[in-house]
Scaffold this motif. Structure first.
Motif, PDB file in Angstrom:
ATOM      1  N   ALA A   9       0.847  -1.197   0.000  1.00 21.02           N
ATOM      2  CA  ALA A   9       0.000   0.000   0.000  1.00 21.02           C
ATOM      3  C   ALA A   9       0.883   1.247   0.000  1.00 21.02           C
ATOM      4  O   ALA A   9       2.014   1.225   0.479  1.00 21.02           O
ATOM      5  CB  ALA A   9      -0.899  -0.003   1.232  1.00 21.02           C
ATOM      6  N   PRO A  10       0.355   2.350  -0.513  1.00 19.39           N
ATOM      7  CA  PRO A  10       1.099   3.608  -0.422  1.00 19.39           C
ATOM      8  C   PRO A  10       1.258   4.019   1.041  1.00 19.39           C
ATOM      9  O   PRO A  10       0.478   3.608   1.905  1.00 19.39           O
ATOM     10  CB  PRO A  10       0.219   4.611  -1.152  1.00 19.39           C
ATOM     11  CG  PRO A  10      -0.893   3.861  -1.765  1.00 19.39           C
ATOM     12  CD  PRO A  10      -0.917   2.501  -1.178  1.00 19.39           C
ATOM     13  N   VAL A  11       2.262   4.844   1.300  1.00 17.06           N
ATOM     14  CA  VAL A  11       2.508   5.358   2.649  1.00 17.06           C
ATOM     15  C   VAL A  11       1.954   6.777   2.705  1.00 17.06           C
ATOM     16  O   VAL A  11       2.319   7.624   1.888  1.00 17.06           O
ATOM     17  CB  VAL A  11       4.016   5.353   2.970  1.00 17.06           C
ATOM     18  CG1 VAL A  11       4.277   5.974   4.334  1.00 17.06           C
ATOM     19  CG2 VAL A  11       4.555   3.935   2.905  1.00 17.06           C
ATOM     20  N   LEU A  12       1.085   7.028   3.666  1.00 15.16           N
ATOM     21  CA  LEU A  12       0.430   8.327   3.811  1.00 15.16           C
ATOM     22  C   LEU A  12       1.033   9.096   4.976  1.00 15.16           C
ATOM     23  O   LEU A  12       1.190   8.548   6.069  1.00 15.16           O
ATOM     24  CB  LEU A  12      -1.071   8.128   4.040  1.00 15.16           C
ATOM     25  CG  LEU A  12      -1.889   9.375   4.347  1.00 15.16           C
ATOM     26  CD1 LEU A  12      -1.878  10.345   3.170  1.00 15.16           C
ATOM     27  CD2 LEU A  12      -3.315   8.990   4.713  1.00 15.16           C
ATOM     28  N   GLN A  13       1.356  10.364   4.719  1.00 12.08           N
ATOM     29  CA  GLN A  13       1.801  11.280   5.773  1.00 12.08           C
ATOM     30  C   GLN A  13       0.935  12.527   5.666  1.00 12.08           C
ATOM     31  O   GLN A  13       0.818  13.107   4.582  1.00 12.08           O
ATOM     32  CB  GLN A  13       3.272  11.647   5.607  1.00 12.08           C
ATOM     33  CG  GLN A  13       4.212  10.472   5.745  1.00 12.08           C
ATOM     34  CD  GLN A  13       5.658  10.857   5.474  1.00 12.08           C
ATOM     35  OE1 GLN A  13       5.976  12.005   5.184  1.00 12.08           O
ATOM     36  NE2 GLN A  13       6.537   9.884   5.565  1.00 12.08           N
ATOM     37  N   THR A  14       0.331  12.909   6.773  1.00 13.77           N
ATOM     38  CA  THR A  14      -0.569  14.061   6.759  1.00 13.77           C
ATOM     39  C   THR A  14      -0.040  15.172   7.650  1.00 13.77           C
ATOM     40  O   THR A  14       0.865  14.966   8.455  1.00 13.77           O
ATOM     41  CB  THR A  14      -1.980  13.659   7.230  1.00 13.77           C
ATOM     42  OG1 THR A  14      -1.887  13.170   8.569  1.00 13.77           O
ATOM     43  CG2 THR A  14      -2.576  12.586   6.343  1.00 13.77           C
ATOM     44  N   MET A  15      -0.633  16.343   7.498  1.00  7.39           N
ATOM     45  CA  MET A  15      -0.398  17.503   8.363  1.00  7.39           C
ATOM     46  C   MET A  15      -1.743  18.168   8.587  1.00  7.39           C
ATOM     47  O   MET A  15      -2.548  18.242   7.648  1.00  7.39           O
ATOM     48  CB  MET A  15       0.536  18.530   7.710  1.00  7.39           C
ATOM     49  CG  MET A  15       1.991  18.229   7.757  1.00  7.39           C
ATOM     50  SD  MET A  15       2.912  19.660   7.103  1.00  7.39           S
ATOM     51  CE  MET A  15       4.556  18.999   7.179  1.00  7.39           C
ATOM     52  N   PRO A  16      -1.991  18.646   9.782  1.00  9.16           N
ATOM     53  CA  PRO A  16      -3.257  19.357  10.015  1.00  9.16           C
ATOM     54  C   PRO A  16      -3.400  20.551   9.068  1.00  9.16           C
ATOM     55  O   PRO A  16      -2.454  21.298   8.844  1.00  9.16           O
ATOM     56  CB  PRO A  16      -3.128  19.833  11.468  1.00  9.16           C
ATOM     57  CG  PRO A  16      -2.118  18.920  12.091  1.00  9.16           C
ATOM     58  CD  PRO A  16      -1.169  18.559  10.985  1.00  9.16           C
ATOM     59  N   GLY A  17      -4.575  20.693   8.494  1.00 13.05           N
ATOM     60  CA  GLY A  17      -4.876  21.829   7.631  1.00 13.05           C
ATOM     61  C   GLY A  17      -4.350  21.737   6.215  1.00 13.05           C
ATOM     62  O   GLY A  17      -4.451  22.702   5.460  1.00 13.05           O
ATOM     63  N   ALA A  18      -3.806  20.604   5.842  1.00 17.45           N
ATOM     64  CA  ALA A  18      -3.222  20.473   4.498  1.00 17.45           C
ATOM     65  C   ALA A  18      -4.303  20.284   3.449  1.00 17.45           C
ATOM     66  O   ALA A  18      -5.030  19.294   3.479  1.00 17.45           O
ATOM     67  CB  ALA A  18      -2.240  19.312   4.458  1.00 17.45           C
ATOM     68  N   ASP A  19      -4.410  21.230   2.518  1.00 21.14           N
ATOM     69  CA  ASP A  19      -5.309  21.036   1.387  1.00 21.14           C
ATOM     70  C   ASP A  19      -4.514  20.808   0.101  1.00 21.14           C
ATOM     71  O   ASP A  19      -5.082  20.635  -0.966  1.00 21.14           O
ATOM     72  CB  ASP A  19      -6.297  22.189   1.239  1.00 21.14           C
ATOM     73  CG  ASP A  19      -5.648  23.497   0.821  1.00 21.14           C
ATOM     74  OD1 ASP A  19      -4.404  23.617   0.911  1.00 21.14           O
ATOM     75  OD2 ASP A  19      -6.378  24.412   0.399  1.00 21.14           O
ATOM     76  N   VAL A  20      -3.187  20.796   0.225  1.00 19.34           N
ATOM     77  CA  VAL A  20      -2.292  20.498  -0.890  1.00 19.34           C
ATOM     78  C   VAL A  20      -1.707  19.111  -0.652  1.00 19.34           C
ATOM     79  O   VAL A  20      -1.185  18.821   0.430  1.00 19.34           O
ATOM     80  CB  VAL A  20      -1.154  21.536  -0.994  1.00 19.34           C
ATOM     81  CG1 VAL A  20      -0.144  21.135  -2.062  1.00 19.34           C
ATOM     82  CG2 VAL A  20      -1.721  22.920  -1.272  1.00 19.34           C
ATOM     83  N   GLY A  21      -1.809  18.260  -1.669  1.00 16.54           N
ATOM     84  CA  GLY A  21      -1.254  16.920  -1.571  1.00 16.54           C
ATOM     85  C   GLY A  21      -0.090  16.740  -2.531  1.00 16.54           C
ATOM     86  O   GLY A  21      -0.058  17.351  -3.599  1.00 16.54           O
ATOM     87  N   LEU A  22       0.849  15.899  -2.133  1.00 20.04           N
ATOM     88  CA  LEU A  22       1.981  15.540  -2.976  1.00 20.04           C
ATOM     89  C   LEU A  22       1.985  14.032  -3.144  1.00 20.04           C
ATOM     90  O   LEU A  22       1.833  13.296  -2.163  1.00 20.04           O
ATOM     91  CB  LEU A  22       3.305  15.973  -2.343  1.00 20.04           C
ATOM     92  CG  LEU A  22       3.438  17.442  -1.946  1.00 20.04           C
ATOM     93  CD1 LEU A  22       4.779  17.681  -1.259  1.00 20.04           C
ATOM     94  CD2 LEU A  22       3.268  18.345  -3.152  1.00 20.04           C
ATOM     95  N   ILE A  23       2.144  13.574  -4.365  1.00 21.27           N
ATOM     96  CA  ILE A  23       2.300  12.155  -4.652  1.00 21.27           C
ATOM     97  C   ILE A  23       3.668  11.988  -5.292  1.00 21.27           C
ATOM     98  O   ILE A  23       4.027  12.734  -6.209  1.00 21.27           O
ATOM     99  CB  ILE A  23       1.201  11.627  -5.599  1.00 21.27           C
ATOM    100  CG1 ILE A  23      -0.170  11.687  -4.930  1.00 21.27           C
ATOM    101  CG2 ILE A  23       1.522  10.206  -6.052  1.00 21.27           C
ATOM    102  CD1 ILE A  23      -1.323  11.243  -5.826  1.00 21.27           C
ATOM    103  N   ALA A  24       4.432  11.037  -4.791  1.00 20.11           N
ATOM    104  CA  ALA A  24       5.753  10.771  -5.352  1.00 20.11           C
ATOM    105  C   ALA A  24       6.100   9.315  -5.083  1.00 20.11           C
ATOM    106  O   ALA A  24       5.313   8.572  -4.483  1.00 20.11           O
ATOM    107  CB  ALA A  24       6.789  11.715  -4.759  1.00 20.11           C
ATOM    108  N   PHE A  25       7.304   8.931  -5.510  1.00 21.97           N
ATOM    109  CA  PHE A  25       7.717   7.541  -5.348  1.00 21.97           C
ATOM    110  C   PHE A  25       9.222   7.452  -5.502  1.00 21.97           C
ATOM    111  O   PHE A  25       9.871   8.361  -6.036  1.00 21.97           O
ATOM    112  CB  PHE A  25       7.015   6.636  -6.367  1.00 21.97           C
ATOM    113  CG  PHE A  25       7.192   7.086  -7.786  1.00 21.97           C
ATOM    114  CD1 PHE A  25       8.188   6.542  -8.585  1.00 21.97           C
ATOM    115  CD2 PHE A  25       6.375   8.069  -8.330  1.00 21.97           C
ATOM    116  CE1 PHE A  25       8.362   6.967  -9.893  1.00 21.97           C
ATOM    117  CE2 PHE A  25       6.537   8.498  -9.642  1.00 21.97           C
ATOM    118  CZ  PHE A  25       7.532   7.947 -10.423  1.00 21.97           C
TER     119      PHE A  25
END
Length: 155
Positions: free
Chosen positions: A40-56
């Motif tokens: 599965a992908p690894v998810l890292q969040t931050m409070p208030g984040a409306d911008v997402g980054l996808i990478a590998f």
């Protein structure tokens, strides 16, 4: 283009359309099963984040540093690190949860960006490319500058 020939369930050569259709259905089931078995992908969040980054892959260290820099500048981001294809449902959930998502990759043609858009066609307008291919690893400086400029244009 399709070849018009293939094999049936007994591995016999066949040009019959029904054998072809059953084989394509089998391959579809195989990919759907693979989605559930691959990492599965690894998810890292931050409070208030409306911008997402996808990478590998090898972009990960530069992404981590970029996220720290952007957060310090007042732009929290969430990050989804892909680890396998075919893409899993977590990718759809991630894109749906963010106003805009940048696919960061070292690829001239932005192939992963295209794959993500194909995976979420109804959400494709949210998915943007952040690609560079100059033969060197991506740096946090380049990613940060690119995203800062792109996000400023979106305001």
């Amino acid at each position: 283009f399709t070849r018009g020939s293939g094999h049936n369930e007994r591995a016999q050569y066949s040009e019959r359309p029904d054998d072809w259709e059953r084989n394509m259905a089998r391959l579809t089931r195989k990919f759907e099963t693979a989605r559930t078995l691959l990492p599965a992908p690894v998810l890292q969040t931050m409070p208030g984040a409306d911008v997402g980054l996808i990478a590998f892959g090898s972009t990960d260290p530069a992404i981590q540093e970029t996220r720290t820099r952007l957060s310090a500048a007042g732009t929290p981001t969430a990050y989804l690190r892909l680890r396998a294809l075919p893409l899993r449902p977590e990718v759809r959930n991630f894109v749906a949860a963010h106003r805009v998502v940048y696919v960061v990759e070292m690829n001239t043609d932005s192939q992963m960006h295209q794959l993500v858009q194909l995976h979420v066609p109804d959400l494709a307008p949210r998915v943007r490319r952040a690609n560079k291919s100059d033969g060197l690893p991506l740096t946090a400086d380049w990613i940060t500058d690119f995203l800062t400029s792109a996000l400023e244009k979106e305001k």
